[in-house]
Enzyme design. Structure first.
Site, PDB file in Angstrom:
ATOM      1  N   HIS A  17       4.594  31.965  -9.875  1.00 48.12           N
ATOM      2  CA  HIS A  17       3.528  32.942 -10.145  1.00 48.12           C
ATOM      3  C   HIS A  17       4.113  34.325 -10.425  1.00 48.12           C
ATOM      4  O   HIS A  17       3.646  35.030 -11.333  1.00 48.12           O
ATOM      5  CB  HIS A  17       2.576  33.058  -8.941  1.00 48.12           C
ATOM      6  CG  HIS A  17       1.802  31.815  -8.626  1.00 48.12           C
ATOM      7  ND1 HIS A  17       1.726  31.274  -7.366  1.00 48.12           N
ATOM      8  CD2 HIS A  17       1.052  30.997  -9.423  1.00 48.12           C
ATOM      9  CE1 HIS A  17       0.952  30.203  -7.386  1.00 48.12           C
ATOM     10  NE2 HIS A  17       0.546  30.001  -8.618  1.00 48.12           N
ATOM     11  N   LYS A  41     -10.652  22.876  -4.228  1.00 44.92           N
ATOM     12  CA  LYS A  41      -9.532  22.949  -3.276  1.00 44.92           C
ATOM     13  C   LYS A  41      -9.951  23.380  -1.879  1.00 44.92           C
ATOM     14  O   LYS A  41     -10.889  24.164  -1.720  1.00 44.92           O
ATOM     15  CB  LYS A  41      -8.478  23.938  -3.801  1.00 44.92           C
ATOM     16  CG  LYS A  41      -7.783  23.443  -5.053  1.00 44.92           C
ATOM     17  CD  LYS A  41      -6.652  24.356  -5.458  1.00 44.92           C
ATOM     18  CE  LYS A  41      -5.965  23.823  -6.717  1.00 44.92           C
ATOM     19  NZ  LYS A  41      -5.022  24.791  -7.303  1.00 44.92           N
ATOM     20  N   ARG A  90       2.429  24.896 -16.688  1.00 41.16           N
ATOM     21  CA  ARG A  90       3.688  24.218 -16.356  1.00 41.16           C
ATOM     22  C   ARG A  90       3.938  23.039 -17.274  1.00 41.16           C
ATOM     23  O   ARG A  90       5.060  22.631 -17.491  1.00 41.16           O
ATOM     24  CB  ARG A  90       3.678  23.761 -14.902  1.00 41.16           C
ATOM     25  CG  ARG A  90       3.999  24.877 -13.926  1.00 41.16           C
ATOM     26  CD  ARG A  90       3.911  24.362 -12.535  1.00 41.16           C
ATOM     27  NE  ARG A  90       2.613  23.724 -12.372  1.00 41.16           N
ATOM     28  CZ  ARG A  90       1.783  23.947 -11.360  1.00 41.16           C
ATOM     29  NH1 ARG A  90       2.142  24.754 -10.403  1.00 41.16           N
ATOM     30  NH2 ARG A  90       0.624  23.353 -11.286  1.00 41.16           N
TER      31      ARG A  90
HETATM   32  O1  PNS Z   1      -4.709  28.259  -9.062  1.00 36.64           O
HETATM   33  P1  PNS Z   1      -5.942  27.484  -9.498  1.00 36.64           P
HETATM   34  O2  PNS Z   1      -6.560  26.752  -8.328  1.00 36.64           O
HETATM   35  O3  PNS Z   1      -5.648  26.574 -10.658  1.00 36.64           O
HETATM   36  O4  PNS Z   1      -6.984  28.582 -10.024  1.00 36.64           O
HETATM   37  C1  PNS Z   1      -8.283  28.223 -10.440  1.00 36.64           C
HETATM   38  C2  PNS Z   1      -9.227  29.446 -10.322  1.00 36.64           C
HETATM   39  C3  PNS Z   1      -9.281  29.901  -8.884  1.00 36.64           C
HETATM   40  C4  PNS Z   1      -8.697  30.555 -11.211  1.00 36.64           C
HETATM   41  C5  PNS Z   1     -10.647  29.009 -10.818  1.00 36.64           C
HETATM   42  O5  PNS Z   1     -11.130  27.969 -10.006  1.00 36.64           O
HETATM   43  C6  PNS Z   1     -11.635  30.183 -10.847  1.00 36.64           C
HETATM   44  O6  PNS Z   1     -11.650  30.929 -11.815  1.00 36.64           O
HETATM   45  N1  PNS Z   1     -12.425  30.359  -9.758  1.00 36.64           N
HETATM   46  C7  PNS Z   1     -13.364  31.452  -9.639  1.00 36.64           C
HETATM   47  C8  PNS Z   1     -14.818  30.957  -9.783  1.00 36.64           C
HETATM   48  C9  PNS Z   1     -15.125  30.644 -11.235  1.00 36.64           C
HETATM   49  O7  PNS Z   1     -15.188  31.516 -12.076  1.00 36.64           O
HETATM   50  N2  PNS Z   1     -15.285  29.331 -11.532  1.00 36.64           N
HETATM   51  C10 PNS Z   1     -15.531  28.852 -12.851  1.00 36.64           C
HETATM   52  C11 PNS Z   1     -14.218  28.560 -13.567  1.00 36.64           C
HETATM   53  S1  PNS Z   1     -14.483  28.127 -15.245  1.00 36.64           S
END
Ligand code: PNS
Length: 158
Positions: A17, A41, A90
């Protein structure tokens, strides 16, 4: 001034990151690292812990700050006046989910997602693996920053 948001779970932030955030900073004047919730998650670290660990790990990098994304990422990026969302890829395994999120976020906010290919030297560094290695007492200090290594070790010992 161009602002980008680097969103993620950061449970916890890894050196992979850090690499993506630094490279994003090379493209934008300011990078906001957005610590968000992924509904799929369950987290080891709380929201406040994930923010604090990322903040400490990234402190001193000019033009980078860490914030909690309380709700929808699309709302957050619009409110901050960001011009892009930046994510690290990745490999193919990341692609399907990332494509869906990028298109949804553009649908909701009009903001484009820019993908940075992760450094091959750090490709294997995923938060999930780092947590598993820590849980079995393996060496993680070359996969995460020192504060994250310490927090992980303390967490898994409990
Ligand atoms: O590190 P990750 O788990 O791949 O990140 C995913 C994350 C947290 C960026 C995504 O789940 C997110 O944007 N969550 C915030 C809520 C939201 O906007 N959800 C709709 C995503 S299209």
């Amino acid at each position: 001034m161009s602002i980008a948001v680097c969103p993620g779970s950061f449970d916890p932030l890894t050196l992979g990151h850090v690499d993506v955030v630094k490279r994003a900073r090379g493209m934008f004047d300011e990078v906001i690292v957005g610590v968000a919730q992924n509904a799929k998650k369950r987290y080891l670290f709380s929201d406040a812990e994930r923010v604090a660990l990322a903040r400490e790990a990234l402190q001193g990098i000019d033009g980078v700050r860490v914030e909690l994304v309380g709700g929808l990422l699309a709302d957050f990026v619009r409110e901050r006046g960001a011009v892009a969302i930046v994510k690290g890829l990745r490999g193919a395994a990341d692609y399907d989910d990332e494509q869906a999120m990028a298109l949804l976020n553009r649908h909701l906010s009009g903001i484009e997602t820019v993908f940075i290919m992760g450094d091959p030297a750090l490709n294997h560094v995923a938060s999930s693996f780092v947590k598993e290695i820590a849980a079995y007492g393996g060496k993680i200090d070359d996969l995460v920053t020192a504060n994250v290594a310490q927090a992980l070790t303390e967490k898994v010992q409990r």
